[in-house]
Design an enzyme around this catalytic site. Structure first.
Site, short mmCIF file in Angstrom:
data_model
loop_
_atom_site.label_atom_id
_atom_site.label_comp_id
_atom_site.label_asym_id
_atom_site.label_seq_id
_atom_site.Cartn_x
_atom_site.Cartn_y
_atom_site.Cartn_z
N ASP A 95 25.12 79.61 84.71
CA ASP A 95 24.75 80.50 83.62
C ASP A 95 23.24 80.43 83.45
O ASP A 95 22.60 79.49 83.93
CB ASP A 95 25.46 80.07 82.32
CG ASP A 95 25.08 80.95 81.15
OD1 ASP A 95 25.06 82.18 81.32
OD2 ASP A 95 24.76 80.42 80.07
N SER A 96 22.72 81.38 82.69
CA SER A 96 21.28 81.37 82.38
C SER A 96 20.92 80.16 81.53
O SER A 96 19.76 79.81 81.41
CB SER A 96 20.91 82.65 81.65
OG SER A 96 21.70 82.76 80.47
N TYR A 121 18.15 85.33 80.48
CA TYR A 121 18.16 86.30 81.58
C TYR A 121 18.29 87.72 81.04
O TYR A 121 17.87 88.67 81.70
CB TYR A 121 19.35 86.05 82.52
CG TYR A 121 19.23 84.87 83.46
CD1 TYR A 121 18.20 83.93 83.36
CD2 TYR A 121 20.16 84.71 84.49
CE1 TYR A 121 18.12 82.86 84.24
CE2 TYR A 121 20.08 83.65 85.38
CZ TYR A 121 19.07 82.72 85.26
OH TYR A 121 19.00 81.66 86.13
N GLY A 122 18.89 87.83 79.87
CA GLY A 122 19.25 89.15 79.35
C GLY A 122 18.07 90.06 79.04
O GLY A 122 18.25 91.26 78.85
N CYS A 136 27.50 83.90 83.48
CA CYS A 136 26.52 84.71 82.76
C CYS A 136 26.81 86.21 82.97
O CYS A 136 26.91 86.68 84.09
CB CYS A 136 25.13 84.38 83.33
SG CYS A 136 23.80 85.31 82.59
N GLU A 155 22.58 79.98 68.97
CA GLU A 155 21.92 78.74 69.42
C GLU A 155 21.37 77.93 68.25
O GLU A 155 21.22 76.72 68.35
CB GLU A 155 20.83 79.07 70.45
CG GLU A 155 21.48 79.64 71.71
CD GLU A 155 20.57 79.76 72.90
OE1 GLU A 155 19.38 79.47 72.78
OE2 GLU A 155 21.08 80.12 73.97
N CYS A 183 28.94 88.82 76.49
CA CYS A 183 27.84 87.84 76.57
C CYS A 183 28.45 86.46 76.34
O CYS A 183 29.36 86.32 75.50
CB CYS A 183 26.80 88.16 75.50
SG CYS A 183 25.52 86.90 75.32
N THR A 184 27.94 85.48 77.07
CA THR A 184 28.50 84.12 76.98
C THR A 184 28.57 83.60 75.54
O THR A 184 29.45 82.81 75.22
CB THR A 184 27.61 83.14 77.77
OG1 THR A 184 26.23 83.42 77.46
CG2 THR A 184 27.85 83.27 79.25
N HIS A 185 27.63 84.04 74.71
CA HIS A 185 27.53 83.46 73.36
C HIS A 185 28.52 84.06 72.36
O HIS A 185 28.78 83.45 71.33
CB HIS A 185 26.12 83.68 72.81
CG HIS A 185 25.06 82.88 73.50
ND1 HIS A 185 24.91 82.88 74.87
CD2 HIS A 185 24.10 82.07 73.00
CE1 HIS A 185 23.88 82.10 75.19
NE2 HIS A 185 23.38 81.59 74.08
N1 DGL Z 1 24.15 84.06 79.38
C1 DGL Z 1 23.59 85.34 78.98
C2 DGL Z 1 24.64 86.43 79.16
O1 DGL Z 1 25.82 86.16 79.08
C3 DGL Z 1 23.11 85.32 77.53
C4 DGL Z 1 21.81 84.60 77.33
C5 DGL Z 1 20.69 85.18 78.17
O2 DGL Z 1 20.21 86.30 77.88
O3 DGL Z 1 20.31 84.53 79.12
O4 DGL Z 1 24.29 87.55 79.40
#
Ligand code: DGL
Length: 263
Positions: free
Chosen positions: A6-7, A38-39, A69, A149, A181-183
């Site tokens: 993941d990022s 990464y987003g 991710c 976060e 999105c992972t979050h």
């Molecule tokens: N892990 C990223 C995603 O699921 C979220 C956080 C990021 O932007 O890196 O797109």
């Protein structure tokens, strides 16, 4: 080992679902905390990072790679499959698309995610390729990542921002919402409350983990190590990342610095 990248730390939502479904297997996770998020990055940069993340996992014993991710899954899947043709690669978009089509009642599907994910148009492309009648509405909600976060999971400010993010999708009458999105799975309750209880949420972490479980269980000959705690590597390590990891994994974990990984 089963590799997951993941990022950053958010992909632990996917690791959590995987460990629950495949408790006997050993996992190696790489979170690119030095270069997150990464987003907000361009597809070229995300592809480059995703290739490097995959190389790290393969160098350290992964036999399968799971892209947790969404931003990387959305823009880098083709590049990864072309670069590593011999490695089974799983990404988070395809199982979510399958689930969204299975549960939508009126074929009006909303997707929330980072800018990279939404601007890639991948969900719209894949959903409409499978069912041209479906209407798809995407919405980038970048503010939710830092809120999660910071651990602001139930604060009034978070509820307000979730409500604002979802408003355009509600106005379109979406009956299904992909948490792209992972979050976002961590905010499921708030999102459900603001989307309305008639909207079905698709949790991609669950769908992806289910797909990997089915694959692993039907490929017993795969040389996957068993047992042992997941190895969780990050490209940068601060006490804050350990705190955040707890939010996603639901328990205390030890993070390891990628540069200390035995080669
Ligand atoms: N892990 C990223 C995603 O699921 C979220 C956080 C990021 O932007 O890196 O797109």
């Amino acid at each position: 080992m089963i590799g997951v990248f993941d990022s950053g730390i958010g992909g632990l939502t996917v690791l959590k679902e995987l460990v629950e479904r495949l408790p006997g297997y050993r996992f190696i996770y790489f979170g690119d905390t030095a270069r997150t998020p990464y987003g907000t990055k361009s597809p070229e940069t995300i592809i480059r990072y995703a290739i490097e993340d995959t190389e790290f996992l393969l160098r350290h014993g992964a036999r399968i790679v799971v892209v947790a991710c969404h931003s990387a899954s959305s823009v880098a899947t083709e590049a990864l499959k072309a670069r590593f043709p011999e490695v089974p690669i799983f990404e988070v978009v395809t199982p979510s698309v399958r689930k969204a089509l299975a549960v939508t009642r009126r074929k009006v599907i909303g997707v929330i995610g980072t800018r990279a994910t939404i601007e890639s148009g991948i969900y719209e492309r894949l959903l409409r390729a499978r069912d041209p009648e479906v209407r798809v509405y995407g919405r980038a909600c970048p503010l939710l990542v830092p809120l999660v976060e910071e651990g602001w999971l139930k604060k009034p400010e978070t509820r307000m921002i979730v409500k604002k993010c979802l408003l355009p999708l509600k106005m379109r009458g979406v009956d299904t919402l992909v948490l792209g999105c992972t979050h976002y799975p961590v905010l499921k309750r708030v999102i459900q409350a603001k989307a309305g209880r008639r909207v079905t949420l698709v949790d991609p972490a669950e769908e992806l983990a289910e797909e990997v479980r089915a694959y692993v269980e039907s490929h017993e000959a795969l040389p996957l190590e068993k047992d042992g705690e997941p190895l969780i590597f990050v490209s940068d390590l601060t006490p804050a990342f350990e705190r955040v990891a707890r939010i996603f994994l639901g328990r205390q974990v030890k993070l390891l610095k990628a540069e200390d990984a035995p080669s």
